[in-house]
Scaffold this motif. Structure first.
Motif, short mmCIF file in Angstrom:
data_model
loop_
_atom_site.label_atom_id
_atom_site.label_comp_id
_atom_site.label_asym_id
_atom_site.label_seq_id
_atom_site.Cartn_x
_atom_site.Cartn_y
_atom_site.Cartn_z
N LYS A 190 34.14 39.29 -4.02
CA LYS A 190 33.14 38.99 -5.22
C LYS A 190 33.54 39.71 -6.13
O LYS A 190 34.17 40.40 -6.58
CB LYS A 190 32.00 39.50 -4.98
CG LYS A 190 30.88 38.95 -5.88
CD LYS A 190 30.07 37.99 -5.55
CE LYS A 190 28.84 37.30 -6.73
NZ LYS A 190 28.35 36.56 -6.97
N VAL A 191 33.99 38.22 -7.44
CA VAL A 191 34.40 39.11 -8.86
C VAL A 191 33.05 39.24 -9.66
O VAL A 191 32.04 38.87 -9.79
CB VAL A 191 34.86 37.72 -9.20
CG1 VAL A 191 35.14 38.08 -10.96
CG2 VAL A 191 36.12 37.27 -8.67
N GLY A 195 34.31 40.03 -14.83
CA GLY A 195 35.17 39.52 -14.24
C GLY A 195 36.34 40.49 -13.59
O GLY A 195 37.20 40.27 -13.54
N ILE A 196 35.82 41.94 -12.86
CA ILE A 196 36.62 42.65 -12.33
C ILE A 196 36.61 42.93 -10.76
O ILE A 196 35.41 42.59 -10.49
CB ILE A 196 36.08 43.85 -12.22
CG1 ILE A 196 36.36 44.02 -14.08
CG2 ILE A 196 37.03 45.25 -12.20
CD1 ILE A 196 38.19 43.92 -14.95
N ALA A 197 37.39 42.41 -9.98
CA ALA A 197 37.22 41.81 -8.53
C ALA A 197 37.99 43.74 -7.89
O ALA A 197 39.48 43.39 -8.34
CB ALA A 197 37.64 41.16 -7.84
N VAL A 198 37.80 44.00 -7.23
CA VAL A 198 38.44 45.22 -6.14
C VAL A 198 39.07 44.66 -4.90
O VAL A 198 38.06 44.30 -4.18
CB VAL A 198 37.97 45.87 -5.78
CG1 VAL A 198 38.61 47.58 -5.22
CG2 VAL A 198 37.12 46.80 -7.23
N ALA A 261 38.55 31.74 -16.08
CA ALA A 261 38.53 31.60 -14.95
C ALA A 261 37.57 32.58 -13.93
O ALA A 261 37.53 31.89 -13.07
CB ALA A 261 40.54 32.54 -14.59
N LEU A 262 36.86 33.41 -14.79
CA LEU A 262 35.58 33.52 -14.64
C LEU A 262 34.55 32.40 -13.84
O LEU A 262 33.82 32.23 -13.04
CB LEU A 262 35.14 34.62 -15.44
CG LEU A 262 33.64 35.22 -14.89
CD1 LEU A 262 33.39 36.29 -13.63
CD2 LEU A 262 32.80 36.43 -15.79
N VAL A 291 44.21 36.74 -1.61
CA VAL A 291 42.75 37.32 -1.65
C VAL A 291 42.28 35.59 -1.83
O VAL A 291 42.85 35.18 -2.06
CB VAL A 291 42.37 38.67 -2.43
CG1 VAL A 291 41.56 38.32 -2.94
CG2 VAL A 291 43.38 39.59 -1.76
N ARG A 292 40.63 35.78 -1.35
CA ARG A 292 40.32 34.93 -1.82
C ARG A 292 39.08 35.50 -2.39
O ARG A 292 38.22 36.30 -2.24
CB ARG A 292 39.32 34.06 -0.17
CG ARG A 292 38.34 32.70 -0.72
CD ARG A 292 37.78 32.44 0.48
NE ARG A 292 36.78 31.25 0.30
CZ ARG A 292 36.97 30.04 0.75
NH1 ARG A 292 37.84 29.61 0.85
NH2 ARG A 292 35.92 29.21 0.09
N LEU A 293 38.96 35.08 -3.60
CA LEU A 293 37.91 34.89 -4.97
C LEU A 293 36.47 34.03 -4.85
O LEU A 293 37.38 32.87 -4.93
CB LEU A 293 38.31 35.49 -6.01
CG LEU A 293 39.51 36.28 -6.23
CD1 LEU A 293 40.16 36.59 -7.59
CD2 LEU A 293 38.97 37.62 -5.81
N ARG A 294 35.72 34.43 -5.55
CA ARG A 294 34.41 33.76 -5.32
C ARG A 294 33.76 34.41 -6.38
O ARG A 294 33.89 36.00 -6.49
CB ARG A 294 33.25 34.22 -4.16
CG ARG A 294 31.88 32.78 -4.07
CD ARG A 294 32.66 31.56 -5.00
NE ARG A 294 31.63 29.66 -5.04
CZ ARG A 294 31.56 29.19 -4.44
NH1 ARG A 294 32.19 28.70 -3.23
NH2 ARG A 294 30.48 28.64 -5.04
N GLY A 295 32.98 34.29 -7.67
CA GLY A 295 32.55 33.97 -8.57
C GLY A 295 30.49 34.96 -8.38
O GLY A 295 30.04 34.22 -7.06
#
Length: 295
Positions: A190-191, A195-198, A261-262, A291-295
């Motif tokens: 989860k972003v 806009g920060i994702a660990v 991007a967010l 890594v797979r990201l999602r807002g």
């Protein structure tokens, strides 16, 4: 208080040998001269200089007046130091006490001979006269740089030729440090609103410090947009990674997405591939982090 049976060489020179509990506490006899003095022994034991020495109930104490080139007036507690197991590139310390057995003694110097991994870390004794009933401390440092067993002997040198040195056996066993590692976040990451994702945790085990090598920026590619009739989009994100990690600690690997991007990952998930390398003197760990990201 009790009186132990005693005999002497020469004969007839001893009176008033007393013991309290397991210790000889008093002796009336001829005065010692330079390099001379009373030494005593009990059945089955080596001769020792007269002073606070152990004696069992019912023991017959034998005394001799003569040269005292025996275990000296200084003694240490404990008499040996074993550091046990230690990790390479770490440091451990132990402290022991130097005390005078039956007369004031001046400590001339402290020295260690043997493995260089064992060294004096602190010395409050050299140049000091130790009175009976008092003591000083010496600290030994164990800092191995290679796996294996380490042995050394610490010597407490007393001033004066008639005073023998007191020794302490030192030992330690070093084991190799583990390589650095990292643990990627599982599933979709989860972003956050800013806009920060660990995306991973970087681990530097106990041992040498660790270095981190990671790109400064990576490309995000949205997925699933084509099913909605729109082409996939690409965006750049900053990689927030430390360059060094202290031993025995961990750090987070993060991505910082720009606003465009967010907005994109809030509509469709994105995928990123990041090449990461962690190194230390114990070894290196490299991996392509997906890594797979999602807002």
């Amino acid at each position: 208080m009790r009186t132990a049976e005693a005999s002497s060489v020469p004969a007839g020179c001893v009176s008033g040998l007393q013991a309290q509990g397991p210790w000889v506490t008093a002796l009336d006899g001829a005065a010692a001269t330079a390099g001379q003095g009373w030494v005593f022994s009990t059945p089955g034991s080596a001769e020792r200089r007269v002073g606070p020495q152990p004696v069992g109930f019912g023991d017959v104490v034998r005394l001799r007046f003569g040269p005292t080139a025996l275990p000296g007036a200084l003694y240490t507690t404990p008499t040996s130091v074993d550091f046990g197991g230690a990790t390479v590139e770490t440091e451990a310390t132990r402290t022991f006490t130097v005390a005078a057995a039956f007369e004031p003694v001046r400590v001339d110097s402290i020295a260690i001979a043997g493995s260089p991994a064992l060294a004096v870390g602190g010395d409050e004794c050299s140049g000091r006269t130790i009175a009976v009933g008092t003591g000083c401390t010496v600290t030994v440092r164990y800092a191995p740089h290679a796996a294996g067993s380490d042995r050394a002997t610490l010597t407490v040198n007393a001033a004066g030729a008639s005073e023998p040195a007191t020794t302490v056996a030192l030992a330690g066993t070093a084991v190799g440090a583990a390589k650095p590692s990292f643990k990627a976040r599982r599933g979709t990451v989860k972003v956050g609103r800013k806009g920060i994702a660990v995306i991973a945790t970087l681990v530097c085990p106990v041992g040498p410090p660790c270095k981190v090598k990671a790109p400064k920026r990576v490309t995000l590619k949205t997925i699933g947009a084509r099913h909605a009739g729109r082409p996939s989009s690409r965006h750049r994100a900053a990689v927030l990674a430390p360059t060094r990690i202290a031993p025995g600690t961990s750090a987070r690997l993060r991505l910082r997405l720009p606003r465009r991007a967010l907005v994109a990952v809030r509509r469709h998930p994105a995928r990123v591939v990041l090449k990461l390398r962690l190194t230390s003197s114990a070894g290196a760990t490299s991996r392509n982090l997906r890594v797979r990201l999602r807002g």
